[in-house]
Design a protein around this motif. Structure first.
Motif, PDB file in Angstrom:
ATOM      1  N   LYS A 190       0.858  -1.185   0.000  1.00 54.25           N
ATOM      2  CA  LYS A 190       0.000   0.000   0.000  1.00 54.25           C
ATOM      3  C   LYS A 190       0.896   1.237   0.000  1.00 54.25           C
ATOM      4  O   LYS A 190       1.357   1.684   1.049  1.00 54.25           O
ATOM      5  CB  LYS A 190      -0.926  -0.020   1.214  1.00 54.25           C
ATOM      6  CG  LYS A 190      -1.847  -1.231   1.251  1.00 54.25           C
ATOM      7  CD  LYS A 190      -2.618  -1.309   2.565  1.00 54.25           C
ATOM      8  CE  LYS A 190      -3.454  -2.578   2.634  1.00 54.25           C
ATOM      9  NZ  LYS A 190      -4.141  -2.721   3.949  1.00 54.25           N
ATOM     10  N   LEU A 191       1.143   1.782  -1.181  1.00 55.08           N
ATOM     11  CA  LEU A 191       2.131   2.849  -1.325  1.00 55.08           C
ATOM     12  C   LEU A 191       1.525   4.196  -1.691  1.00 55.08           C
ATOM     13  O   LEU A 191       2.147   5.232  -1.475  1.00 55.08           O
ATOM     14  CB  LEU A 191       3.154   2.458  -2.402  1.00 55.08           C
ATOM     15  CG  LEU A 191       3.856   1.104  -2.236  1.00 55.08           C
ATOM     16  CD1 LEU A 191       4.751   0.836  -3.436  1.00 55.08           C
ATOM     17  CD2 LEU A 191       4.660   1.060  -0.940  1.00 55.08           C
ATOM     18  N   VAL A 198       8.729   9.356   2.529  1.00 51.28           N
ATOM     19  CA  VAL A 198       8.383   8.225   3.392  1.00 51.28           C
ATOM     20  C   VAL A 198       8.527   6.917   2.641  1.00 51.28           C
ATOM     21  O   VAL A 198       9.094   5.944   3.147  1.00 51.28           O
ATOM     22  CB  VAL A 198       6.942   8.387   3.932  1.00 51.28           C
ATOM     23  CG1 VAL A 198       6.509   7.130   4.698  1.00 51.28           C
ATOM     24  CG2 VAL A 198       6.856   9.607   4.835  1.00 51.28           C
ATOM     25  N   LEU A 199       8.030   6.878   1.428  1.00 49.86           N
ATOM     26  CA  LEU A 199       8.121   5.666   0.613  1.00 49.86           C
ATOM     27  C   LEU A 199       9.579   5.242   0.412  1.00 49.86           C
ATOM     28  O   LEU A 199       9.919   4.065   0.515  1.00 49.86           O
ATOM     29  CB  LEU A 199       7.435   5.916  -0.726  1.00 49.86           C
ATOM     30  CG  LEU A 199       7.263   4.745  -1.690  1.00 49.86           C
ATOM     31  CD1 LEU A 199       6.022   4.975  -2.555  1.00 49.86           C
ATOM     32  CD2 LEU A 199       8.472   4.589  -2.590  1.00 49.86           C
ATOM     33  N   GLN A 218      14.116  -0.190  -1.458  1.00 55.27           N
ATOM     34  CA  GLN A 218      13.318  -1.186  -2.163  1.00 55.27           C
ATOM     35  C   GLN A 218      11.884  -1.128  -1.665  1.00 55.27           C
ATOM     36  O   GLN A 218      11.633  -1.046  -0.451  1.00 55.27           O
ATOM     37  CB  GLN A 218      13.881  -2.595  -1.972  1.00 55.27           C
ATOM     38  CG  GLN A 218      13.144  -3.663  -2.797  1.00 55.27           C
ATOM     39  CD  GLN A 218      13.861  -4.994  -2.803  1.00 55.27           C
ATOM     40  OE1 GLN A 218      14.629  -5.309  -1.892  1.00 55.27           O
ATOM     41  NE2 GLN A 218      13.631  -5.799  -3.839  1.00 55.27           N
ATOM     42  N   VAL A 219      10.945  -1.161  -2.595  1.00 55.97           N
ATOM     43  CA  VAL A 219       9.529  -1.233  -2.247  1.00 55.97           C
ATOM     44  C   VAL A 219       8.895  -2.383  -3.013  1.00 55.97           C
ATOM     45  O   VAL A 219       9.285  -2.681  -4.148  1.00 55.97           O
ATOM     46  CB  VAL A 219       8.783   0.085  -2.556  1.00 55.97           C
ATOM     47  CG1 VAL A 219       9.321   1.223  -1.706  1.00 55.97           C
ATOM     48  CG2 VAL A 219       8.865   0.437  -4.040  1.00 55.97           C
ATOM     49  N   PHE A 228       5.681   4.385 -10.607  1.00 54.45           N
ATOM     50  CA  PHE A 228       6.377   5.289 -11.520  1.00 54.45           C
ATOM     51  C   PHE A 228       5.483   6.403 -12.067  1.00 54.45           C
ATOM     52  O   PHE A 228       5.980   7.316 -12.736  1.00 54.45           O
ATOM     53  CB  PHE A 228       7.047   4.484 -12.625  1.00 54.45           C
ATOM     54  CG  PHE A 228       8.237   3.713 -12.110  1.00 54.45           C
ATOM     55  CD1 PHE A 228       9.430   4.361 -11.858  1.00 54.45           C
ATOM     56  CD2 PHE A 228       8.128   2.366 -11.810  1.00 54.45           C
ATOM     57  CE1 PHE A 228      10.514   3.675 -11.344  1.00 54.45           C
ATOM     58  CE2 PHE A 228       9.206   1.664 -11.297  1.00 54.45           C
ATOM     59  CZ  PHE A 228      10.405   2.328 -11.061  1.00 54.45           C
ATOM     60  N   ASP A 229       4.197   6.359 -11.767  1.00 56.60           N
ATOM     61  CA  ASP A 229       3.353   7.523 -12.026  1.00 56.60           C
ATOM     62  C   ASP A 229       3.814   8.714 -11.180  1.00 56.60           C
ATOM     63  O   ASP A 229       3.494   9.866 -11.496  1.00 56.60           O
ATOM     64  CB  ASP A 229       1.891   7.211 -11.685  1.00 56.60           C
ATOM     65  CG  ASP A 229       1.205   6.413 -12.785  1.00 56.60           C
ATOM     66  OD1 ASP A 229       1.741   6.358 -13.909  1.00 56.60           O
ATOM     67  OD2 ASP A 229       0.135   5.842 -12.512  1.00 56.60           O
ATOM     68  N   ARG A 230       4.592   8.419 -10.129  1.00 49.76           N
ATOM     69  CA  ARG A 230       5.079   9.456  -9.216  1.00 49.76           C
ATOM     70  C   ARG A 230       6.573   9.722  -9.429  1.00 49.76           C
ATOM     71  O   ARG A 230       7.257  10.197  -8.536  1.00 49.76           O
ATOM     72  CB  ARG A 230       4.825   9.018  -7.774  1.00 49.76           C
ATOM     73  CG  ARG A 230       3.376   8.701  -7.488  1.00 49.76           C
ATOM     74  CD  ARG A 230       3.203   8.062  -6.126  1.00 49.76           C
ATOM     75  NE  ARG A 230       3.625   8.962  -5.057  1.00 49.76           N
ATOM     76  CZ  ARG A 230       3.680   8.598  -3.780  1.00 49.76           C
ATOM     77  NH1 ARG A 230       3.354   7.374  -3.410  1.00 49.76           N
ATOM     78  NH2 ARG A 230       4.067   9.473  -2.857  1.00 49.76           N
ATOM     79  N   GLN A 231       7.069   9.447 -10.625  1.00 53.07           N
ATOM     80  CA  GLN A 231       8.506   9.521 -10.861  1.00 53.07           C
ATOM     81  C   GLN A 231       9.089  10.898 -10.545  1.00 53.07           C
ATOM     82  O   GLN A 231      10.148  10.999  -9.909  1.00 53.07           O
ATOM     83  CB  GLN A 231       8.844   9.132 -12.298  1.00 53.07           C
ATOM     84  CG  GLN A 231      10.348   9.181 -12.582  1.00 53.07           C
ATOM     85  CD  GLN A 231      10.715   8.606 -13.933  1.00 53.07           C
ATOM     86  OE1 GLN A 231       9.909   7.902 -14.551  1.00 53.07           O
ATOM     87  NE2 GLN A 231      11.915   8.900 -14.412  1.00 53.07           N
ATOM     88  N   ASN A 232       8.435  11.958 -10.981  1.00 53.88           N
ATOM     89  CA  ASN A 232       8.971  13.300 -10.735  1.00 53.88           C
ATOM     90  C   ASN A 232       9.103  13.577  -9.242  1.00 53.88           C
ATOM     91  O   ASN A 232      10.114  14.116  -8.778  1.00 53.88           O
ATOM     92  CB  ASN A 232       8.086  14.354 -11.396  1.00 53.88           C
ATOM     93  CG  ASN A 232       8.170  14.323 -12.917  1.00 53.88           C
ATOM     94  OD1 ASN A 232       9.121  13.790 -13.475  1.00 53.88           O
ATOM     95  ND2 ASN A 232       7.167  14.887 -13.570  1.00 53.88           N
ATOM     96  N   GLU A 233       8.091  13.183  -8.499  1.00 55.33           N
ATOM     97  CA  GLU A 233       8.098  13.375  -7.045  1.00 55.33           C
ATOM     98  C   GLU A 233       9.202  12.552  -6.397  1.00 55.33           C
ATOM     99  O   GLU A 233       9.927  13.019  -5.509  1.00 55.33           O
ATOM    100  CB  GLU A 233       6.731  12.971  -6.482  1.00 55.33           C
ATOM    101  CG  GLU A 233       6.606  13.115  -4.981  1.00 55.33           C
ATOM    102  CD  GLU A 233       5.323  12.479  -4.454  1.00 55.33           C
ATOM    103  OE1 GLU A 233       5.133  12.509  -3.226  1.00 55.33           O
ATOM    104  OE2 GLU A 233       4.534  11.950  -5.259  1.00 55.33           O
ATOM    105  N   LEU A 234       9.357  11.312  -6.858  1.00 58.03           N
ATOM    106  CA  LEU A 234      10.382  10.437  -6.311  1.00 58.03           C
ATOM    107  C   LEU A 234      11.778  10.951  -6.627  1.00 58.03           C
ATOM    108  O   LEU A 234      12.661  10.971  -5.760  1.00 58.03           O
ATOM    109  CB  LEU A 234      10.205   9.020  -6.857  1.00 58.03           C
ATOM    110  CG  LEU A 234       8.985   8.247  -6.354  1.00 58.03           C
ATOM    111  CD1 LEU A 234       8.754   7.005  -7.209  1.00 58.03           C
ATOM    112  CD2 LEU A 234       9.165   7.852  -4.887  1.00 58.03           C
ATOM    113  N   GLU A 235      11.997  11.373  -7.871  1.00 62.48           N
ATOM    114  CA  GLU A 235      13.318  11.880  -8.256  1.00 62.48           C
ATOM    115  C   GLU A 235      13.699  13.116  -7.443  1.00 62.48           C
ATOM    116  O   GLU A 235      14.847  13.258  -7.024  1.00 62.48           O
ATOM    117  CB  GLU A 235      13.344  12.208  -9.750  1.00 62.48           C
ATOM    118  CG  GLU A 235      13.389  10.981 -10.641  1.00 62.48           C
ATOM    119  CD  GLU A 235      13.531  11.343 -12.100  1.00 62.48           C
ATOM    120  OE1 GLU A 235      13.140  12.469 -12.466  1.00 62.48           O
ATOM    121  OE2 GLU A 235      14.027  10.522 -12.867  1.00 62.48           O
TER     122      GLU A 235
END
Length: 309
Positions: A190-191, A198-199, A218-219, A228-235
């Motif tokens: 549940k991400l 946090v993720l 690792q998730v 990866f729909d959240r790639q910009n946020e993750l990067e």
């Protein structure tokens, strides 16, 4: 001997917490004043197991020397993955299934490391060797740890010893291994409701490689696209971590637990090393790694070799 605190690594996963609980109970059976503690709050997967078997989460500690000098480590040995004041403590024992690195002690200690899929598998063997009884709840936590670390036996780190231990522990825990295992793994996927920072911190470890510092998170998921729909946020979050913590490379490994594949996202100055390690080409900082599910066996050694070339 003073009170002994037993704990797993920072950002604890189910094995780090489950192994600490199980090893503490074994030490108590040997008349050691032991307590399992944790270096972070449980993940949703771990909390699912704790709730299922009616256990409280170990209390979280950030330093130990004010409380006691004696500790035992489970599921880790590298000092950068341990409590902040680890160099000032007396390490009495280590039970682990990872590589040995950046570790030294002033005094002799008990050290048990085996190339199995899970630390809890080793601790189960220790219970058997000492003919110690395993309670239903402790059996459930060790079982959960094995399921988590081996991805329900799909990981290349899994050995026949892990499978045998899990089958025996499932009997003691009174659960159906396959159905409980799948529900446990799903609880950790549940991400969508978690901020990127946090993720990325749910299951992350730092590794020295040559003269660089590499952060690998690792998730687990059942939908890689959701991650990866959240790639910009993750990067953006990964770049912030690199700048603030001095990481040369931040690698996110998103693992599909149903297909047993992973997709990586890399941010930092060492992207050519990532491509060399996995014999791939990063496109938009990403690459699919078919069949890769284990950070310990399929990511860290390959990256280390690439940095050491």
């Amino acid at each position: 001997m003073s009170k002994v605190l037993i704990f797993g690594h920072l950002n604890p996963d189910t094995d780090a917490i489950g192994a600490a609980i199980a090893f503490a109970e074994l030490q108590k059976a040997l008349d050691v004043d032991a307590e399992a503690v944790a270096l972070g709050t449980p993940s949703e997967e771990t909390q699912y197991a704790l709730d299922y078997f009616g256990l409280n989460a170990p209390r979280v500690v950030t330093s130990i020397k004010e409380e006691t000098n004696d500790v035992m480590l489970v599921d880790h040995n590298e000092f950068q993955q341990s409590v902040s004041d680890i160099r000032e403590l007396n390490i009495l024992a280590v039970v682990d299934h990872h590589r040995i690195a950046n570790f030294e002690t002033a005094n002799p200690l008990y050290y048990r490391a085996e190339p199995v899929g899970c630390t809890s598998t080793i601790i189960y063997k220790m219970y058997q060797e000492m003919e110690a009884e395993i309670s239903q709840a402790v059996a459930g936590m060790m079982l959960s740890a094995i399921i988590s670390d081996t991805l329900l036996f799909k990981s290349p780190t899994c050995t026949p010893e892990d499978v045998n231990a899990a089958e025996k522990l499932a009997e003691i825990a009174a659960v159906d291994l396959e159905s409980y295992g799948l529900e446990l793994l799903k609880a950790g996927t549940k991400l969508s409701d978690k901020p990127a920072a946090v993720l990325l911190d749910l299951d992350a470890k730092s590794f020295p490689m040559a003269d660089k510092t590499v952060r690998i998170a690792q998730v687990n998921t059942v939908d890689l696209q959701e991650v990866f729909d959240r790639q910009n946020e993750l990067e953006a979050a990964m770049a912030t971590e690199n700048a603030e913590k001095g990481y040369d490379l931040f690698l996110l490994v998103a693992t599909n637990i149903l297909d047993s594949d992973s997709e990586i996202l890399a941010v930092g100055n060492e992207l050519t090393q990532v491509e060399a390690a996995f014999e791939t080409t990063l496109v938009n900082n990403r690459a699919l790694l078919p069949g890769v599910v284990s950070r310990k066996k399929q990511v860290v050694p390959q990256l280390t070799a690439a940095f050491n070339r």
